[in-house]
Design an enzyme around this catalytic site. Sequence first.
Site, PDB file in Angstrom:
ATOM      1  N   THR A  26      38.275  -8.279 -81.811  1.00 39.60           N
ATOM      2  CA  THR A  26      39.362  -9.253 -81.825  1.00 39.60           C
ATOM      3  C   THR A  26      39.535  -9.590 -83.287  1.00 39.60           C
ATOM      4  O   THR A  26      38.591  -9.437 -84.054  1.00 39.60           O
ATOM      5  CB  THR A  26      38.913 -10.524 -81.075  1.00 39.60           C
ATOM      6  OG1 THR A  26      38.794 -10.219 -79.684  1.00 39.60           O
ATOM      7  CG2 THR A  26      39.871 -11.675 -81.232  1.00 39.60           C
ATOM      8  N   GLY A  39      40.915 -12.566 -71.697  1.00 39.31           N
ATOM      9  CA  GLY A  39      39.673 -13.059 -72.283  1.00 39.31           C
ATOM     10  C   GLY A  39      39.888 -14.431 -72.884  1.00 39.31           C
ATOM     11  O   GLY A  39      40.768 -15.189 -72.453  1.00 39.31           O
TER      12      GLY A  39
HETATM   13  N1  ASP Z   1      37.105 -11.927 -77.106  1.00 37.46           N
HETATM   14  C1  ASP Z   1      37.846 -10.785 -76.650  1.00 37.46           C
HETATM   15  C2  ASP Z   1      38.044 -10.861 -75.179  1.00 37.46           C
HETATM   16  O1  ASP Z   1      37.164 -11.326 -74.464  1.00 37.46           O
HETATM   17  C3  ASP Z   1      37.260  -9.463 -76.943  1.00 37.46           C
HETATM   18  C4  ASP Z   1      36.309  -9.363 -78.069  1.00 37.46           C
HETATM   19  O2  ASP Z   1      36.419 -10.044 -79.051  1.00 37.46           O
HETATM   20  O3  ASP Z   1      35.388  -8.550 -77.967  1.00 37.46           O
HETATM   21  O4  ASP Z   1      39.059 -10.381 -74.720  1.00 37.46           O
END
Ligand code: ASP
Length: 310
Positions: free
Chosen positions: A166, A196
């Site tokens: 992200t 997410g």
């Molecule tokens: N936080 C993001 C999500 O859960 C993905 C990530 O940062 O790995 O969609």
Amino acid sequence: MIIIASENGRVGIVEAMHVLRCGGSALDAVETGIRLVEDNAEDETVGVGGLPNLLGVVQLDASIMDGRTRACGAVGAVRDYAHPITIARRVMEELPHVFLVGEGAERFAAEIGAERRQLLTEKAAETWRKRMLEAMSVAELERLGEDPHLRRWVGVTMDPRLAGGTVNFIAQDAEGNIACGVSTSGWAWKYPGRLGDSPVIGAGNYADNRYGAAACTGLGEMTIRAGTARSVVLYMQMGMDVEEACCQAMKDLQELRPGGGIDIIALDRHGRPAAVSNEKVGGTYVVMTDEMDTYEERPRTLVPPLVGKG
Ligand code: ASP
């Protein structure tokens, strides 16, 4: 003036600082920096290079928050648009709403003339197909769209190494205003429609001029449960310094099972940054002030999960 970002923000942070130097606002800087990451086809976790969901469709999520007023905008599961961060900002500025998802978000994107883009890169399509065929037959893959039990594949295709990714940006402008933005293609091979923490205000993103801002990357299923970004800001409100606040929010996640990798960046109202990770040994984030010619990569503090629990 200062901007901080997750390490993949390095492709946008210098231009974002240019925006601040030219008199732009913290919101302008955050949007500019994130758009450049969304345009980076090499980044498989954000924007045009993002990995798809279980059905091979890229669905993007993003949010933005204005620390002056705590106004915010978010979009989730957006297909065929290159810059969800811009759509999120326009939701904040033009609608009486905070959060649009799916077809509604795409309809709004079309109305504001947002840039349409074919999102699944050849490389992402190939990675998806290869990964699916490790778990299922060619015939099963061909029928996946009509599979009445699609949920059974969520487990077998779960790959924590690909789940992560992200982009986070936090900026403080010449007037001391703070803004925070987050954009992602989410968890690779997610069930269609899964959101997410990135577009969930309070979980993956929170900004309040009076105390500071925080943003997260990692397993959103965890930070949604703990309201992590809001917690960091609340801990600062209660008197903790920015580093302590991040560590405390990370400790709040330690009890949760199943656990997963989480990274947090935060900035206090005085422009002091901090960043923590619960698993990335040697993890970094990027920082640039208006006095610097380019960004600096700094280490994240490691707050490891509790051992032997759960
Ligand atoms: N936080 C993001 C999500 O859960 C993905 C990530 O940062 O790995 O969609």
